[in-house]
Design an enzyme around this catalytic site. Structure first.
Site, PDB file in Angstrom:
ATOM      1  N   ASP A  17       0.833  -1.206   0.000  1.00 47.17           N
ATOM      2  CA  ASP A  17       0.000   0.000   0.000  1.00 47.17           C
ATOM      3  C   ASP A  17       0.865   1.252   0.000  1.00 47.17           C
ATOM      4  O   ASP A  17       0.664   2.155  -0.809  1.00 47.17           O
ATOM      5  CB  ASP A  17      -0.919  -0.004   1.234  1.00 47.17           C
ATOM      6  CG  ASP A  17      -1.775  -1.251   1.288  1.00 47.17           C
ATOM      7  OD1 ASP A  17      -2.429  -1.535   0.281  1.00 47.17           O
ATOM      8  OD2 ASP A  17      -1.764  -1.940   2.319  1.00 47.17           O
ATOM      9  N   GLU A 274       1.636  -6.818  -5.123  1.00 48.25           N
ATOM     10  CA  GLU A 274       1.294  -5.941  -6.254  1.00 48.25           C
ATOM     11  C   GLU A 274       2.492  -5.140  -6.758  1.00 48.25           C
ATOM     12  O   GLU A 274       2.851  -5.202  -7.932  1.00 48.25           O
ATOM     13  CB  GLU A 274       0.181  -4.986  -5.790  1.00 48.25           C
ATOM     14  CG  GLU A 274      -0.285  -4.068  -6.863  1.00 48.25           C
ATOM     15  CD  GLU A 274      -1.675  -3.508  -6.600  1.00 48.25           C
ATOM     16  OE1 GLU A 274      -2.510  -4.168  -5.956  1.00 48.25           O
ATOM     17  OE2 GLU A 274      -1.928  -2.383  -7.071  1.00 48.25           O
ATOM     18  N   ASP A 275       3.118  -4.401  -5.864  1.00 53.07           N
ATOM     19  CA  ASP A 275       4.139  -3.473  -6.366  1.00 53.07           C
ATOM     20  C   ASP A 275       5.420  -4.200  -6.787  1.00 53.07           C
ATOM     21  O   ASP A 275       5.973  -3.914  -7.859  1.00 53.07           O
ATOM     22  CB  ASP A 275       4.443  -2.411  -5.301  1.00 53.07           C
ATOM     23  CG  ASP A 275       5.245  -1.260  -5.887  1.00 53.07           C
ATOM     24  OD1 ASP A 275       4.869  -0.770  -6.967  1.00 53.07           O
ATOM     25  OD2 ASP A 275       6.261  -0.881  -5.291  1.00 53.07           O
ATOM     26  N   SER A 276       5.896  -5.150  -5.978  1.00 53.17           N
ATOM     27  CA  SER A 276       7.111  -5.886  -6.376  1.00 53.17           C
ATOM     28  C   SER A 276       6.834  -6.685  -7.652  1.00 53.17           C
ATOM     29  O   SER A 276       7.718  -6.865  -8.493  1.00 53.17           O
ATOM     30  CB  SER A 276       7.589  -6.801  -5.254  1.00 53.17           C
ATOM     31  OG  SER A 276       6.602  -7.757  -4.919  1.00 53.17           O
TER      32      SER A 276
END
Ligand code: TRH
Length: 380
Positions: A17, A274-276
Site C-alpha cells: 500500500d 502488487e508493487d514488487s
C-alpha cells in the site's frame, strides 16, 4: 496545470500500500509538477521503503511531497482539488464533510488493486455516488490494457534499468554493497520475496541438490524468517548460508529504489502482492509471482489471469513451464521442485520473453499520467 492532491494511505499489514502510494505521490510531484500531500498512518513502515522519512515528524517534505502523519484525530484541513483513497481506505467523516462543502468539489478517486482479470476493463472509471453527501467517487483500476488505468512507471525507469543491466561493474558494485562478495559469479542469481509458502522447503531442497549453483538473495522479512526455519538456524542479514549448490545471501530490507536494482541484477525474481510484482515485470527478467492469498482461492484465479496474458506469444513448452511453476507456487505444492526444473530447461526462452513483455507493458499506459488526465476531465 498544477493541481493540489491529497493521497490517503493506510498501511494494512504489508508494504504494497505504501509502496504504491509513495511511488504515485513522488511521480505526480516530480514528473507532473503537481502539489501533493500524502497522508500515511504508519510512518515507521513508510521509512522502510523510503529512508528519508522521519517517523517522528507530523509533517515533512520528502522529494517535493508533503508527507502528513495521518492519525485518528485528523487536523481540519481544506481538501485538495483531487482526493485519492489508496485501496478503499475510509476517509474521516470531517474530511468528507469538508469535501462536500468545498467549491469546486474535489475529484474523488478510489485507487484499486491491480488485476489482469478481464472484468477490470468494465469497472475502470465507474462512478459511485455517496449515499448521503453530494459527492461521487470514481474507481480507478490499474491494469495491463489501454482500457484500464495502466501501470506505474517512472519517466527514467527503462533508461536507468538498461544502463544498469548493461554495466557489469555496476551490478558487481551493487552486490558488493550488499555484502555479497563471492559466489555470484557464474551462478544463477535469484531474488526471493514471498509470503509464507508451504512449497519453499521443497524449492530449497531442489536448489541445494540441483546442478546449477544458485545464489538466492533474500531481503529481511517473512521469506528470510521461513528460510531460517528451513535451515534450522537464524539467518542474519549480511550473512551467507551455503547448502550444497545453494547460497542463501541474506540482505537488509532495501528502500524501493535499491529494491529495483536487486530485481534488475537477478536472473529470476520471486515477487509477491502488487508493487514488487509490477517492478519485476519492468525489470525485464523472468519472474515467479505469489499473489496475495485471498479467501475462496480468489488469488489462484488472479494469478492464472495474469499468466494467461503473460504467456501470449511464448512457445508452448515455455508457456507450459511458466503456467506450471506459477500454479505450484501459488498452490504451495511440493510439485514446485519438478516445475522449477522444467522452468530452468526453458530459461533462455523465458529470459527473451521477459524482455519482450516489459516492452509490451507500456501499451497499457502510464498510470500517473492517465490518472491526472482522468481527474482533469472531471474537475468542475
Ligand atoms: O508487501 P506486499 O505483500 O503488499 C501487499 C499487496 O500490495 C497487496 O495487494 C495488499 O493487499 C497487501 O499488501 C495488504 O507486496 P508488494 O505489493 O510487492 O509490496 C512490497 C513493497 O515493498 C514494494 O513497494 C517493494 C517494497 N520493497 C522494498 O522497498 N524493499 C525490499 O527489500 C522489498 C523486499 C520490498
Amino acid at each position: 496545470m498544477t493541481r493540489t492532491w491529497d493521497i490517503f494511505c493506510s498501511v494494512v499489514d504489508n508494504y504494497g500500500d505504501i509502496g504504491v502510494c509513495w511511488r504515485l505521490a513522488r511521480q505526480l510531484s516530480s514528473e507532473l509538477g503537481q502539489s501533493v500531500r500524502l497522508w500515511v498512518d504508519d510512518l515507521a513502515s513508510f521509512r522502510r521503503v523510503c529512508r528519508d522519512v522521519d517517523p517522528a515528524l507530523e509533517i515533512q517534505q520528502v522529494y517535493g511531497v508533503e508527507v502528513w502523519h495521518w492519525s485518528e484525530a485528523m487536523a481540519a484541513v481544506q481538501p485538495a482539488d483531487i482526493v485519492i483513497e489508496g485501496f478503499g481506505v475510509r476517509l474521516p467523516d470531517n474530511y468528507l464533510a469538508a469535501m462536500a462543502e468545498r467549491r469546486p468539489r474535489p475529484v474523488w478517486i478510489n485507487l484499486e488493486h491491480l488485476s489482469a482479470e478481464p472484468w477490470v476493463e468494465g469497472c475502470h472509471g465507474l462512478p459511485s455516488p455517496h449515499p448521503a453527501l453530494p459527492l461521487v467517487k470514481h474507481f480507478f483500476f490499474p491494469g495491463f490494457t489501454a482500457a484500464t488505468g495502466g501501470l506505474l512507471i517512472e519517466r527514467e525507469l527503462v533508461q536507468a534499468r538498461d544502463a544498469f543491466q548493461s554495466n557489469a561493474g555496476a551490478i558487481a558494485g551493487f552486490r558488493n554493497g550488499l555484502g555479497i562478495t563471492s559466489g555470484a559469479d557464474g551462478a544463477l542469481c535469484v531474488s526471493l520475496f514471498c509470503y509464507n509458502n508451504a512449497a519453499l522447503p521443497a524449492l530449497v531442497a531442489e536448489w541445494s541438490a540441483g546442478e546449477l549453483p544458485i545464489v538466492c538473495m533474500v531481503p529481511a522479512g517473512r521469506a528470510l524468517d521461513q528460510l531460517s526455519a528451513i535451515v534450522g538456524h537464524r539467518i542474519e542479514p549480511g550473512s551467507c548460508t551455503v547448502r550444497d549448490k545453494l547460497t542463501i545471501a541474506a540482505i537488509p530490507f532495501l528502500d524501493i529504489d535499491q529494491y529495483d536494482r536487486l530485481l534488475w541484477a537477478c536472473d529470476v525474481n520471486f515477487v509477491r502482492g502488487e508493487d514488487s510484482f509490477v517492478r519485476a515485470q519492468w525489470a525485464a527478467r523472468p519472474l515467479v509471482w505469489q499473489a496475495y492469498v485471498q479467501k475462496e482461492d480468489a488469488h489462484i484465479a488472479k494469478q492464472a489471469a495474469f499468466v494467461d496474458r503473460y504467456v501470449d506469444g511464448l512457445d508452448e513448452p515455455t508457456a507450459t513451464a511458466m503456467r506450471s511453476i506459477h500454479t505450484a507456487w501459488n498452490r504451495q505444492s511440493p510439485e514446485i521442485a519438478r516445475c522449477w526444473r522444467a522452468f530452468m530447461a526453458r530459461r533462455q526462452a523465458a529470459a527473451v520473453h521477459a524482455q519482450a513483455w516489459a516492452g509490451r507493458l507500456a501499451g497499457g499506459g502510464n498510470l500517473a499520467i492517465k490518472l491526472a488526465e482522468f481527474c482533469r476531465n472531471r474537475l468542475e
